[in-house]
Design a protein around this motif. Structure first.
Motif, PDB file in Angstrom:
ATOM      1  N   MET A 258       0.586  -1.301  -0.102  1.00 35.59           N
ATOM      2  CA  MET A 258      -0.083   0.098  -0.043  1.00 35.59           C
ATOM      3  C   MET A 258       1.245   1.426   0.450  1.00 35.59           C
ATOM      4  N   GLN A 259       0.947   1.463  -1.241  1.00 35.19           N
ATOM      5  CA  GLN A 259       2.211   3.310  -1.340  1.00 35.19           C
ATOM      6  C   GLN A 259       1.204   4.471  -1.171  1.00 35.19           C
ATOM      7  N   VAL A 260       2.529   4.448  -0.294  1.00 40.00           N
ATOM      8  CA  VAL A 260       1.434   6.182  -0.373  1.00 40.00           C
ATOM      9  C   VAL A 260       2.095   7.044  -0.919  1.00 40.00           C
ATOM     10  N   ASP A 268      -7.425  21.149   9.698  1.00 40.97           N
ATOM     11  CA  ASP A 268      -7.321  20.146  10.361  1.00 40.97           C
ATOM     12  C   ASP A 268      -8.112  18.964  10.017  1.00 40.97           C
ATOM     13  N   ARG A 269      -6.818  18.665   9.342  1.00 39.42           N
ATOM     14  CA  ARG A 269      -7.024  17.224   8.171  1.00 39.42           C
ATOM     15  C   ARG A 269      -6.374  16.789   6.915  1.00 39.42           C
ATOM     16  N   THR A 270      -5.876  15.825   7.515  1.00 42.90           N
ATOM     17  CA  THR A 270      -4.497  15.068   6.022  1.00 42.90           C
ATOM     18  C   THR A 270      -5.215  14.604   5.058  1.00 42.90           C
ATOM     19  N   ARG A 271      -4.564  14.860   3.525  1.00 43.49           N
ATOM     20  CA  ARG A 271      -5.573  14.097   2.143  1.00 43.49           C
ATOM     21  C   ARG A 271      -4.068  12.978   2.052  1.00 43.49           C
ATOM     22  N   VAL A 272      -4.551  12.074   2.053  1.00 42.24           N
ATOM     23  CA  VAL A 272      -3.729  11.091   1.189  1.00 42.24           C
ATOM     24  C   VAL A 272      -3.839  10.493  -0.099  1.00 42.24           C
ATOM     25  N   ASN A 273      -3.217  10.329  -1.037  1.00 41.18           N
ATOM     26  CA  ASN A 273      -3.393   9.384  -2.085  1.00 41.18           C
ATOM     27  C   ASN A 273      -2.963   8.047  -2.226  1.00 41.18           C
ATOM     28  N   VAL A 274      -3.809   6.965  -2.435  1.00 44.13           N
ATOM     29  CA  VAL A 274      -3.011   6.293  -2.057  1.00 44.13           C
ATOM     30  C   VAL A 274      -2.589   4.944  -3.276  1.00 44.13           C
ATOM     31  N   ASN A 275      -1.860   3.917  -3.381  1.00 48.85           N
ATOM     32  CA  ASN A 275      -2.032   3.378  -4.400  1.00 48.85           C
ATOM     33  C   ASN A 275      -1.882   1.737  -3.769  1.00 48.85           C
ATOM     34  N   TYR A 276      -2.721   0.723  -4.300  1.00 41.77           N
ATOM     35  CA  TYR A 276      -3.291  -0.540  -3.626  1.00 41.77           C
ATOM     36  C   TYR A 276      -3.563  -1.667  -4.870  1.00 41.77           C
ATOM     37  N   HIS A 277      -2.232  -2.007  -5.191  1.00 43.42           N
ATOM     38  CA  HIS A 277      -2.843  -3.327  -6.290  1.00 43.42           C
ATOM     39  C   HIS A 277      -2.482  -2.781  -7.287  1.00 43.42           C
ATOM     40  N   GLY A 278      -2.433  -1.381  -7.877  1.00 43.72           N
ATOM     41  CA  GLY A 278      -2.954  -0.549  -8.472  1.00 43.72           C
ATOM     42  C   GLY A 278      -3.894   0.363  -9.338  1.00 43.72           C
ATOM     43  N   LYS A 279      -4.372   0.604  -7.206  1.00 50.01           N
ATOM     44  CA  LYS A 279      -6.066   0.975  -7.413  1.00 50.01           C
ATOM     45  C   LYS A 279      -5.301   1.957  -6.700  1.00 50.01           C
TER      46      LYS A 279
END
Length: 828
Positions: A258-260, A268-279
């Motif tokens: 699970m790549q960040v 008050d929040r954090t936006r995170v883009n994640v790649n998991y199994h190409g999605k």
């Protein structure tokens, strides 16, 4: 033996495989007891006579037998004639027997079990997984931080056929301990939260500690961890190579499952883009600090492993709530505030505590009292150089080091204006008797071996044992809950009048300032002055402006509400005498509340005077809704809104510029979102109370009022209780006198059975009249002891319930809590 509910003492004897004296082998066992003070079901309990440095469980067998316990696990022969109806299972080691029984019990169930270990974050990850997964599973989990050699088997004993997922944490401090806990939890899914340097004491090095912790996952099928920790990543891969384990790593590196890919923080929040199994997934985490982000992503990786979809994870993250805090802020002697944080002693938790210290603005002087951090296992020179580097970024007035290592490295801290170093806690206590701290906020951060509770007792104000706990994380959560309902660009004025609805003064304001409130609102100028003295820099509106307070308003840069021609002209003349112009003011318009404010017939004259004066700059025009929470008043609310909008427009036309307009209170924020305008005034909702049931479910309890039992008495039938003998015992009765009365704010109306409190989880009615400083409870049906804690109101007994009994509203209960009641503030 279908499940634990049908264990008999004979079954347990067979499981443990040792001899026993069982005069009643069919006794059913459902509950494990290790503390004689925590006995609730004697008929179906089994007592494990554990031995520790402080106590020998065998010494409490007489007390437990007298209370009705008939099943015991012991490590020595017990004279049969003393306890003729008791069953005794005799084992070599009672703790090992407890773990053995729990391990047997655990393997009776086939649903997934998550095992969590790591240096930090175990409890938070466990609790967050519970929050995130409880809509998909019926979860059994470790209570609080039950992760020790005793806590783990007690946690696992809770497992039952009704559950579909288990989540248990395990902590160790010495080699060999995890080998004992592994068969008890035997997880199918493992989580290694964080390697870190905490609790390194007892291990040769960090590698040994990691290897010992990894033993929890010997039989795991899957393992979640952060691959960005290089040492952990290496050891996990080595461990997995010797076991059939599927690794689910997360991290910023491309090799993570699970790549960040991106991380962006806002207020008050954090936006995170994640790649998991190409999605690709885009998630918003409702936290901004490193630890919370790390723990959140660990939870996300675990959810993916359990088959939770990317979209479902995104939705569930928005419901994530802070875990119960461990930091606590108390009032101290000599106008000090004391933050006590001795839960863990490592650099990571030191940073967290220093963040909390930075939030406090009530004193200019900040003091850190720190002990040697023995548990990190790091080389002393490197460790204290790192700590010194951290402290250089903090604005400390004083640093007190305790322990031989800090004494040896005191030169590293010479940049702090005032320092002192002591070989032991006792040395500091002697010095404090001669030269106490004064006008400071003091952070106590010490390893357990240094017994910092002694320092805490010396520094904290000596007050009676009735206290109000304020959950600052809950307050922050409630602010966020309402903020999430606001339209873009709508500001928040947080109401902190009446001692912040009884919760505190600058302590609450400091958190609101840190959490990003735009304005504060108080009733009177003297309330605002206290906030300014406490370091609060936010703009503050004073709602009940008085001529006597004009000097303080100017001196402390406060912004008055002008609600009548008399007060408007008086303040204008005052400003003219001081040759001041464009001073910020707020105009109150009475749209139907008929309390304070200019009325419709005043509008023309008001506009004329505002247009002609140079002394004022109108910051806002506002009004107050009379019935925004009740649907039956919706038509009147609309009428008020229309009247206010017309008045505000007329004022803006007269003065020639736009102003902030606000009319929405707590209830209107969600019931009348079209009335949010430019700003909303958030009051009682901040403190966890909303009349709307759906909204109430989204809030967290902020205030918990507790007291203690001072004395227990046995009464015979016919004896009376309290003043005027208003209560007469109709039969034998047990009463508890508790340390709270009407002088503390407990309503006298709740005398003679109208009010109730929770004693050991059970409701106890007030008996007799509420006295000034104490009252009596009927505990005839409750097993309790003197000094036991009593819940007056809180999560389990809402203040709204108490208000209902007293025929009043929660506002009145909260604001009537006496200043002599100690406030204790918590934040994680």
């Amino acid at each position: 033996m279908a499940n634990r509910l049908t264990y008999t003492i004979n079954d347990i004897n067979v499981i443990l495989g040792y001899s026993g004296r069982l005069p009643a082998p069919g006794n059913v066992v459902r509950h494990i007891v290790i503390d004689s003070r925590r006995l609730y079901f004697p008929d179906t309990s089994i007592f494990f006579a554990l031995h520790s440095r402080q106590n020998d469980g065998h010494d409490f067998i007489p007390i437990l037998y007298e209370k009705g316990v008939r099943n015991f696990v012991v490590s020595r022969e017990i004279p049969a004639n003393l306890y003729p109806s008791a069953n005794f299972v005799i084992v070599p080691h009672v703790l090992a027997a407890l773990q053995q029984l729990a391990a047997h019990h655990r393997h009776h169930f086939r649903y997934p079990v998550v095992g969590i270990t790591g240096s930090n974050g175990k409890t938070i990850v466990k609790e967050w997984l519970f929050q995130l997964l409880n809509i998909s599973y019926n979860i059994v989990r470790s209570p609080k931080s039950y992760n020790s050699q005793v806590g783990v088997p007690l946690s696992v004993w809770q497992m039952d056929a009704v559950h579909s997922l288990g989540i248990f944490e395990a902590g160790i401090s010495l080699p060999g301990e995890m080998k004992l806990l592994q068969p008890v939890i035997d997880p199918s899914i493992g989580i290694f939260t964080f390697a870190g340097s905490a609790h390194n004491e007892g291990f040769e090095n960090e590698i040994q500690k990691i290897k010992e912790k990894l033993l929890l996952f010997t039989s795991c099928k899957q393992l979640v961890y952060c691959a960005d920790e290089k040492l952990l990543d290496e050891e996990v891969k080595n461990f997995a190579a010797n076991h059939t384990i599927k690794l689910c790593s997360w991290g910023k590196g491309s090799h993570a499952l699970m790549q960040v890919e991106m991380m962006e923080r806002s207020r008050d929040r954090t936006r995170v883009n994640v790649n998991y199994h190409g999605k690709t997934a885009i998630w918003e985490i409702p936290f901004t600090d490193e630890a919370s982000i790390h723990n959140s992503l660990t939870c996300c990786a675990t959810m993916l492993l359990l088959g939770i979809s990317i979209d479902a994870i995104s939705d569930r993250l928005q419901q994530l709530k802070p875990v119960e805090m461990r930091l606590e802020l108390k009032q101290g002697n000599h106008n000090c505030a004391v933050i006590n944080d001795s839960y863990s002693a490592d650099i990571h938790s030191l940073n967290i505590a220093l963040d909390f210290l930075d939030q406090q603005q009530q004193h200019e002087k900040k003091t850190l009292v720190l002990s040697d951090l023995q548990e990190t296992g790091e080389e002393a020179e490197k460790l204290y150089a790192s700590i010194a580097a951290i402290l250089q970024t903090r604005n400390l007035h004083r640093f007190v080091g305790i322990g031989p290592d800090l004494v040896a490295h005191q030169d590293l801290f010479s940049f702090i204006p005032h320092t002192s170093f002591h070989e032991s806690t006792e040395e500091l206590l002697i010095q404090l008797q001669r030269t106490p701290f004064k006008d400071e906020t003091i952070l106590l951060k010490g390893a357990r071996a240094f017994r910092f509770e002694k320092i805490g007792r010396m520094l904290e104000q000596k007050q009676h044992q009735t206290f109000l706990e304020i959950d600052l994380n809950a307050l922050r959560h409630n602010l966020r809950a309402y903020r999430n309902l606001l339209k873009d660009q709508v500001k928040v004025m947080a109401m902190v009048k009446a001692f912040s609805y009884g919760s505190g003064s600058f302590e609450i304001a400091s958190l609101l300032q840190h959490a990003g409130a735009d304005y504060l609102g108080v009733a009177y100028a003297d309330e605002a002055v206290e906030l300014r003295k406490g370091g609060i820099r936010l703009p503050i509106m004073v709602m009940n402006t008085e001529e006597a307070g004009f000097d303080q308003i100017l001196k402390h840069n406060l912004e008055p509400e002008l609600y009548s021609f008399n007060i408007l002209r008086a303040f204008r003349n005052y400003l003219a005498q001081h040759r001041l112009t464009h001073y910020p003011v707020h105009i109150k318009f009475d749209s139907g509340m008929h309390r304070l404010g200019f009325e419709s017939q005043d509008l023309a004259g008001l506009c004329e005077e505002l247009a002609e004066t140079r002394e004022f700059k109108v910051i806002s025009v506002f009004s107050h809704l009379a019935g925004s929470s009740d649907p039956k008043h919706d038509a009147f609310t609309r009428k008020q809104a229309g009247s206010f909008a017309s008045a505000a427009a007329a004022i803006e036309t007269a003065i020639g510029y736009s102003v902030v307009k606000h009319i929405a209170n707590t209830a209107a924020i969600h019931r009348h979102p079209d009335l949010q305008m430019d700003m909303v005034r958030l009051g009682i909702g901040l403190y966890g109370i909303d009349e709307n049931e759906a909204m109430q479910q989204q809030l967290k309890n902020v205030s918990t009022l507790k007291t203690t039992i001072s004395q227990i008495k046995k009464l015979a039938a016919g004896e009376s209780v309290g003043y005027s003998r208003s209560a007469i015992a109709t039969e034998a009765m047990t009463i508890a006198t508790v340390r709270i009365g009407y002088a503390d704010g407990y309503p006298r109306l709740l005398s003679n059975g109208r009010g109730h409190m929770l004693v050991n989880g059970q409701l106890a009615p007030v008996v007799g009249r509420v006295c000034m400083d104490m009252l009596m409870l009927d505990i005839s049906h409750i097993d309790a002891a003197e000094e036991d804690e009593v819940l007056v109101f809180g999560e389990e007994l809402p203040v709204a319930q108490l208000a209902g009994w007293a025929q009043t509203i929660p506002y009145e209960i909260l604001t009537n809590i006496s200043q002599r009641v100690r406030r204790v503030y918590f934040e994680d």
